[in-house]
Design a protein around this motif. Structure first.
Motif, short mmCIF file in Angstrom:
data_model
loop_
_atom_site.label_atom_id
_atom_site.label_comp_id
_atom_site.label_asym_id
_atom_site.label_seq_id
_atom_site.Cartn_x
_atom_site.Cartn_y
_atom_site.Cartn_z
N MET A 141 9.44 -0.23 2.80
CA MET A 141 9.18 0.04 1.10
C MET A 141 10.42 -0.49 0.41
N PRO A 142 11.57 0.86 0.63
CA PRO A 142 12.24 1.34 0.09
C PRO A 142 13.31 -0.37 -0.48
N ARG A 143 13.22 -0.90 0.40
CA ARG A 143 13.35 -2.50 0.39
C ARG A 143 12.96 -3.67 -0.09
N CYS A 192 0.66 -0.96 0.12
CA CYS A 192 0.17 -0.06 -0.17
C CYS A 192 0.69 1.01 0.28
N SER A 193 2.34 1.29 0.95
CA SER A 193 3.52 2.41 0.69
C SER A 193 3.59 2.61 -0.15
N PHE A 194 3.43 2.03 -1.47
CA PHE A 194 4.31 2.08 -3.35
C PHE A 194 3.94 2.91 -3.71
N ARG A 195 3.15 3.52 -3.85
CA ARG A 195 1.71 5.20 -4.09
C ARG A 195 3.35 6.09 -3.62
N GLU A 196 4.31 5.38 -2.62
CA GLU A 196 4.85 6.49 -1.60
C GLU A 196 6.06 6.56 -2.15
N ALA A 197 5.77 5.57 -3.32
CA ALA A 197 7.77 5.79 -3.88
C ALA A 197 8.65 6.53 -4.35
N PRO A 198 7.51 7.74 -5.13
CA PRO A 198 8.34 8.47 -6.08
C PRO A 198 9.28 9.49 -4.47
N ARG A 199 8.58 9.29 -3.86
CA ARG A 199 9.38 10.73 -2.26
C ARG A 199 9.75 9.76 -2.13
N ASN A 200 10.17 8.72 -2.04
CA ASN A 200 11.58 8.21 -1.08
C ASN A 200 11.96 7.64 -2.71
#
Length: 258
Positions: A144-146, A31-39
């Motif tokens: 999420m990044p990992r 669910c947190s993949f949508r925040e990937a551009p910020r990370n």
């Protein structure tokens, strides 16, 4: 008898509790993949650790695995005059099983243990609680990044390991006096036997194994307790559990993809 049943029941309940918590962590991470551009910076940093820094070890491992595979099978095939198919055997073995499984073991032992240790240190020294205080989700910031990095880097490393292993097999097949298969014969045997579907199946396995490594190591890290000793226990546990789940998943994926 009652005590034995009670202990067994506790173990079964604990097992299901762990599976449930891991599935919840996986759902939250996806669910947190949508925040990937910020990370994106954190993702690239993890990709460098998991992928780029693993390349030298993966090269040595794959090269010698391919050489040993060609040596053992080539000597036996030579007894029956069938050494010309050694390219097909090495290619199939690397792409179907040895490439995905051995590379995943390598990533779990090298990068996965580091994940569990790093997150475990943060948990023991209450840095994760500090993130929550700052309204930063530990799952988004750490897991999420990992997970994304593993899903990208493990298949890429598997492709690289497959190529290096096949090259190692070709060199031994050509140079060993008992085998002596020309590079042309080796290549023809390889290309005739190896199909795109098998390569795709190997990459599906690699992607699944990458997800297992990230999920297990992050979960174990988040559950670390007990100071320095607890960090060491968590690091060992993450590697062992990753190995076991990779082998279990390998069986079921092999049955599914046959």
């Amino acid at each position: 008898m009652t005590d034995a049943v009670e202990r067994l029941g506790k173990k079964v309940l604990k097992f299901h509790e762990i599976i449930g918590e891991m599935l919840i962590l996986l759902f939250q991470t996806i669910c947190s993949f949508r925040e990937a551009p910020r990370n994106i910076q954190s993702i690239f940093a993890q990709m460098a650790i998991i992928g780029y820094e693993t390349l030298p070890v993966a090269s040595v491992m794959a090269f010698f695995v391919g050489m040993v595979l060609a040596l053992q099978t080539g000597v036996e095939l030579q007894k029956y005059g069938s050494q010309n198919i050694i390219g097909a055997i090495v290619g199939h073995s690397m792409v179907r099983e040895l490439g995905p499984v051995m590379t995943s073991f390598l990533v779990a032992g090298r990068a996965g243990s580091a994940m569990a240790a790093e997150i475990g240190v943060m948990k023991v020294y209450e840095e994760i609680d500090a993130l929550k205080t700052l309204d930063i989700s530990p799952v988004r910031y750490l897991a999420m990044p990992r997970l994304i990095a593993c899903l990208i880097c493990v298949p890429a490393l598997v492709i690289y390991s497959d190529l290096i292993g096949i090259i190692g097999g070709a060199i031994i097949s050509n140079l060993h006096p008992q085998i002596f298969v020309s590079y042309t014969t080796y290549y023809d045997s390889l290309t005739d036997a190896l199909k795109l579907r098998e390569i795709g199946n190997g990459l599906i396995k690699a992607t699944a194994f990458g997800g297992i490594i990230a999920l297990v190591c992050c979960y174990v890290g988040f559950k670390t307790s007990g100071g320095a000793r607890g960090i060491g226990v968590s690091t060992t546990r993450s590697v062992v559990l990753s190995f076991m789940l990779i082998l279990v998943a390998d069986y079921f994926l092999t049955r599914l993809l046959m």
